[in-house]
Motif scaffolding. Structure first.
Motif, PDB file in Angstrom:
ATOM      1  N   ALA A  61       0.828  -1.208   0.000  1.00  0.00           N
ATOM      2  CA  ALA A  61       0.000   0.000   0.000  1.00  0.00           C
ATOM      3  C   ALA A  61       0.857   1.250   0.000  1.00  0.00           C
ATOM      4  O   ALA A  61       0.512   2.253  -0.643  1.00  0.00           O
ATOM      5  CB  ALA A  61      -0.937  -0.015   1.208  1.00  0.00           C
ATOM      6  N   GLN A  62       2.001   1.226   0.700  1.00  0.00           N
ATOM      7  CA  GLN A  62       2.884   2.388   0.724  1.00  0.00           C
ATOM      8  C   GLN A  62       3.542   2.608  -0.628  1.00  0.00           C
ATOM      9  O   GLN A  62       3.674   3.751  -1.086  1.00  0.00           O
ATOM     10  CB  GLN A  62       3.948   2.213   1.813  1.00  0.00           C
ATOM     11  CG  GLN A  62       3.398   2.283   3.232  1.00  0.00           C
ATOM     12  CD  GLN A  62       4.499   2.192   4.282  1.00  0.00           C
ATOM     13  OE1 GLN A  62       5.683   2.364   3.980  1.00  0.00           O
ATOM     14  NE2 GLN A  62       4.119   1.902   5.529  1.00  0.00           N
ATOM     15  N   VAL A  63       3.970   1.531  -1.259  1.00  0.00           N
ATOM     16  CA  VAL A  63       4.573   1.659  -2.595  1.00  0.00           C
ATOM     17  C   VAL A  63       3.552   2.241  -3.573  1.00  0.00           C
ATOM     18  O   VAL A  63       3.845   3.161  -4.336  1.00  0.00           O
ATOM     19  CB  VAL A  63       5.084   0.294  -3.091  1.00  0.00           C
ATOM     20  CG1 VAL A  63       5.586   0.403  -4.538  1.00  0.00           C
ATOM     21  CG2 VAL A  63       6.193  -0.222  -2.186  1.00  0.00           C
ATOM     22  N   GLY A  64       2.334   1.691  -3.551  1.00  0.00           N
ATOM     23  CA  GLY A  64       1.292   2.210  -4.428  1.00  0.00           C
ATOM     24  C   GLY A  64       0.991   3.670  -4.165  1.00  0.00           C
ATOM     25  O   GLY A  64       0.788   4.454  -5.093  1.00  0.00           O
ATOM     26  N   PHE A  65       0.989   4.071  -2.897  1.00  0.00           N
ATOM     27  CA  PHE A  65       0.706   5.464  -2.552  1.00  0.00           C
ATOM     28  C   PHE A  65       1.808   6.396  -3.059  1.00  0.00           C
ATOM     29  O   PHE A  65       1.524   7.488  -3.580  1.00  0.00           O
ATOM     30  CB  PHE A  65       0.558   5.602  -1.036  1.00  0.00           C
ATOM     31  CG  PHE A  65       0.311   7.011  -0.583  1.00  0.00           C
ATOM     32  CD1 PHE A  65      -0.915   7.624  -0.811  1.00  0.00           C
ATOM     33  CD2 PHE A  65       1.309   7.730   0.059  1.00  0.00           C
ATOM     34  CE1 PHE A  65      -1.146   8.923  -0.402  1.00  0.00           C
ATOM     35  CE2 PHE A  65       1.090   9.030   0.480  1.00  0.00           C
ATOM     36  CZ  PHE A  65      -0.141   9.633   0.250  1.00  0.00           C
ATOM     37  N   THR A 124      13.972   4.975   1.499  1.00  0.00           N
ATOM     38  CA  THR A 124      13.817   4.187   0.265  1.00  0.00           C
ATOM     39  C   THR A 124      12.552   4.601  -0.486  1.00  0.00           C
ATOM     40  O   THR A 124      12.550   4.695  -1.716  1.00  0.00           O
ATOM     41  CB  THR A 124      13.766   2.681   0.595  1.00  0.00           C
ATOM     42  OG1 THR A 124      14.953   2.307   1.286  1.00  0.00           O
ATOM     43  CG2 THR A 124      13.660   1.849  -0.686  1.00  0.00           C
ATOM     44  N   LEU A 125      11.486   4.883   0.257  1.00  0.00           N
ATOM     45  CA  LEU A 125      10.272   5.407  -0.379  1.00  0.00           C
ATOM     46  C   LEU A 125      10.535   6.763  -1.013  1.00  0.00           C
ATOM     47  O   LEU A 125      10.018   7.069  -2.097  1.00  0.00           O
ATOM     48  CB  LEU A 125       9.146   5.499   0.649  1.00  0.00           C
ATOM     49  CG  LEU A 125       8.531   4.173   1.110  1.00  0.00           C
ATOM     50  CD1 LEU A 125       7.625   4.398   2.316  1.00  0.00           C
ATOM     51  CD2 LEU A 125       7.759   3.500  -0.029  1.00  0.00           C
ATOM     52  N   GLY A 421      -2.160  -1.936  -5.005  1.00  0.00           N
ATOM     53  CA  GLY A 421      -1.699  -2.025  -3.626  1.00  0.00           C
ATOM     54  C   GLY A 421      -2.855  -2.165  -2.659  1.00  0.00           C
ATOM     55  O   GLY A 421      -2.786  -2.940  -1.688  1.00  0.00           O
ATOM     56  N   LEU A 422      -3.944  -1.433  -2.928  1.00  0.00           N
ATOM     57  CA  LEU A 422      -5.128  -1.548  -2.078  1.00  0.00           C
ATOM     58  C   LEU A 422      -5.763  -2.933  -2.191  1.00  0.00           C
ATOM     59  O   LEU A 422      -6.226  -3.503  -1.187  1.00  0.00           O
ATOM     60  CB  LEU A 422      -6.148  -0.468  -2.460  1.00  0.00           C
ATOM     61  CG  LEU A 422      -5.738   0.989  -2.215  1.00  0.00           C
ATOM     62  CD1 LEU A 422      -6.859   1.925  -2.656  1.00  0.00           C
ATOM     63  CD2 LEU A 422      -5.385   1.218  -0.747  1.00  0.00           C
ATOM     64  N   ILE A 423      -5.802  -3.465  -3.409  1.00  0.00           N
ATOM     65  CA  ILE A 423      -6.370  -4.802  -3.604  1.00  0.00           C
ATOM     66  C   ILE A 423      -5.560  -5.844  -2.836  1.00  0.00           C
ATOM     67  O   ILE A 423      -6.119  -6.720  -2.154  1.00  0.00           O
ATOM     68  CB  ILE A 423      -6.434  -5.150  -5.108  1.00  0.00           C
ATOM     69  CG1 ILE A 423      -7.522  -4.312  -5.799  1.00  0.00           C
ATOM     70  CG2 ILE A 423      -6.678  -6.641  -5.317  1.00  0.00           C
ATOM     71  CD1 ILE A 423      -7.559  -4.477  -7.303  1.00  0.00           C
ATOM     72  N   LEU A 424      -4.232  -5.756  -2.931  1.00  0.00           N
ATOM     73  CA  LEU A 424      -3.385  -6.701  -2.203  1.00  0.00           C
ATOM     74  C   LEU A 424      -3.590  -6.580  -0.692  1.00  0.00           C
ATOM     75  O   LEU A 424      -3.666  -7.587   0.023  1.00  0.00           O
ATOM     76  CB  LEU A 424      -1.915  -6.468  -2.557  1.00  0.00           C
ATOM     77  CG  LEU A 424      -1.492  -6.873  -3.972  1.00  0.00           C
ATOM     78  CD1 LEU A 424      -0.105  -6.334  -4.277  1.00  0.00           C
ATOM     79  CD2 LEU A 424      -1.525  -8.382  -4.138  1.00  0.00           C
ATOM     80  N   ALA A 425      -3.686  -5.330  -0.219  1.00  0.00           N
ATOM     81  CA  ALA A 425      -3.890  -5.126   1.214  1.00  0.00           C
ATOM     82  C   ALA A 425      -5.260  -5.641   1.648  1.00  0.00           C
ATOM     83  O   ALA A 425      -5.393  -6.289   2.700  1.00  0.00           O
ATOM     84  CB  ALA A 425      -3.739  -3.648   1.558  1.00  0.00           C
ATOM     85  N   PRO A 430       0.416 -11.397   1.915  1.00  0.00           N
ATOM     86  CA  PRO A 430       1.584 -11.143   2.773  1.00  0.00           C
ATOM     87  C   PRO A 430       2.805 -10.666   1.985  1.00  0.00           C
ATOM     88  O   PRO A 430       2.968 -10.982   0.808  1.00  0.00           O
ATOM     89  CB  PRO A 430       1.849 -12.522   3.382  1.00  0.00           C
ATOM     90  CG  PRO A 430       1.358 -13.486   2.337  1.00  0.00           C
ATOM     91  CD  PRO A 430       0.167 -12.839   1.706  1.00  0.00           C
ATOM     92  N   GLU A 431       3.684  -9.874   2.649  1.00  0.00           N
ATOM     93  CA  GLU A 431       4.976  -9.530   2.057  1.00  0.00           C
ATOM     94  C   GLU A 431       5.900 -10.753   2.117  1.00  0.00           C
ATOM     95  O   GLU A 431       5.786 -11.600   3.008  1.00  0.00           O
ATOM     96  CB  GLU A 431       5.627  -8.359   2.804  1.00  0.00           C
ATOM     97  CG  GLU A 431       5.065  -6.999   2.450  1.00  0.00           C
ATOM     98  CD  GLU A 431       3.819  -6.648   3.264  1.00  0.00           C
ATOM     99  OE1 GLU A 431       3.720  -7.099   4.426  1.00  0.00           O
ATOM    100  OE2 GLU A 431       2.941  -5.951   2.723  1.00  0.00           O
TER     101      GLU A 431
END
Length: 486
Positions: A61-65, A124-125, A421-425, A430-431
């Motif tokens: 979700a953070q990467v997608g954001f 890194t973000l 990212g939202l769909i995965l969350a 899991p990571e």
């Protein structure tokens, strides 16, 4: 769709491009430049979320954001590049100075994107954000002026679809060849890995190869179309600074056909972005592809691109661009949802069934054909909007319109990755997951959310394409009236 064509404004009518068939050498050079966007788009869409989520270890979700935040800058940068390109003057014309200047920054930014240094998660973000902005700004500086050449090279309604088809076949060829190289050369399995998608070292070679391919494609295209500069329209520019430029931009974007195409494209390209970003999750975790299967994937998708290259212009000539685009994007939604719906119903072959891959690849081929066909026709319709705007404003604003179109295309890797990212969350994915180790309920929710979102967005785009307000007859009448005023 029988709409009256207002008289062109007499005070400042821009020179009209010839109604002609573009020379083969120019068409090939023009199309070849799209290899750069194909490489960028496949990398951003297919691997970026997976790389920063599963390889680097950042939450999806953070990467997608972060990628979504980078897209917000594009909303400002892209139209400014379009306006600046429209207002550029010099011995190299309006478009080519931008095309040449973008080549090196694209290559350097691409290498940086896939090679983040050892930093904290927050930094890194920040690296991801900065590198994504550099790459996408440089891509805009090339792609917006390059796409703006479509309505400048010819005013012929069907010829625009033909040269746009070349652009898409080269773009997809470049992207899929890089995809094949990634699966077969760069992201190869290390001991203990079932596939090489988690091989971090492979992404370094992937980045260098992609940077070189984009650099070459841009320079070849710019040099190959350089001879056309003297023939391209050089309309009068109203004197003034930023205020005048913003008034031109505002006048252009109030164009109703442009807004319809922007909205339809937003839905269609967001779908493409979601599909790209989640593709490796679906291939690896739902369908359980082995490394050998990935070798055929690029060829299967490219077969669909070839079908679109031949079929989209032919269908558009028969039923018109708007109806053809609406039919194709609706079919894309149904085709994408079908295998997942059948899987949930227990009617689709399982990963251990030899029939699964051939059936799935047949669906992928058709889905690729109608998806790419939709994109070809959408871009061709955007070129036709130029003359529609010209009869009302007296200005040719190719750069502005294609900046809008390109911004929508970049939603592929912005909104698409954000929604993915939202769909995965939401599915609880899991990571650091490994194929075969994710529970069935999580995979079921992943497929339900993906297929449902894709289908809704496809049907929304189809409805909008059907409301595009003019076709071939109106365009040709408009071009004839503009020609009479030259």
């Amino acid at each position: 769709m029988n709409h009256s064509i207002p008289e062109p404004r007499k005070a400042d009518v821009a020179p009209l491009p010839p109604v002609r068939r573009v020379a083969t050498a120019t068409t090939l050079a023009y199309g070849f430049g799209a290899v750069a966007y194909g490489v960028k788009d496949n990398g951003f869409g297919t691997f970026l979320l997976l790389f920063y989520n599963q390889v680097i270890g950042l939450p999806s979700a953070q990467v997608g954001f972060i990628v979504m935040c980078a897209l917000l800058l594009d909303a400002v940068i892209d139209p400014m590049i379009g306006v600046a390109s429209d207002r550029t003057r010099g011995r190299w014309g309006r478009r080519h100075p931008w095309m040449y200047a973008a080549a090196l920054p694209i290559a350097l930014g691409w290498v940086a994107l896939w090679n983040p240094p050892a930093l904290s998660s927050g930094w890194t973000l920040a690296w991801l954000f900065g590198a994504a902005v550099v790459v996408r700004t440089a891509v805009s500086a090339y792609e917006v002026p390059s796409q703006a050449l479509t309505p400048e090279l010819t005013a012929d309604y069907d010829e625009r679809t033909r040269i746009t088809a070349y652009r898409y076949i080269f773009g997809w060829a470049g992207g899929l060849l890089m995809l094949l190289a990634a699966y077969q050369l760069f992201l190869v399995p290390e001991p203990g890995q079932s596939n090489g998608l988690l091989n971090r070292a492979g992404y370094q070679s992937f980045a260098i190869a992609g940077a070189g391919a984009m650099l070459v494609a841009i320079l070849v295209s710019a040099i190959g179309t350089h001879r056309e500069i003297a023939r391209l329209p050089q309309p009068h520019i109203e004197r003034g600074g930023v205020g005048v430029a913003f008034r031109e931009l505002a006048g252009a974007v109030r164009n109703r056909p442009f807004l319809i195409l922007m909205a339809a494209g937003l839905f269609a390209y967001t779908n493409q972005g979601i599909s790209f970003a989640l593709s490796n999750y679906l291939y690896s975790f739902v369908w359980r592809f082995e490394t050998a299967t990935f070798a055929w994937l690029a060829a299967v998708l490219f077969a669909g691109v070839v079908i679109a290259f031949v079929g989209a212009p032919a269908i558009a000539r028969r039923v018109g661009k708007p109806r053809a685009a609406a039919s194709m994007i609706a079919a894309a939604g149904l085709l994408q949802a079908t295998p997942f719906a059948l899987r949930l119903a227990g009617l689709f072959p399982t990963p251990d069934d030899p029939a699964m891959v051939p059936v799935l690849f047949a669906i992928y081929t058709l889905n690729s054909a109608v998806s790419v066909g939709t994109a070809i026709l959408g871009a061709s319709m955007m070129a036709d909007v130029v003359e529609h705007s010209e009869v009302r404003t007296g200005r040719r604003s190719e750069g502005v319109f294609f900046a809008g179109a390109f911004f929508v295309q970049k939603c592929t890797s912005g909104i698409g990755i954000f929604v993915s990212g939202l769909i995965l969350a939401a599915a609880g994915f899991p990571e650091g997951a490994r194929p075969g180790q994710v529970d069935g309920a999580t995979l079921d929710w992943l497929t339900i959310l993906f297929a449902g979102t894709y289908l809704v967005l496809s049907m929304s785009a189809a409805w909008l394409f059907l409301h595009f307000p003019f076709g071939a007859d109106e365009h040709r009448a408009r071009v004839a009236r503009l020609a009479a005023t030259d």
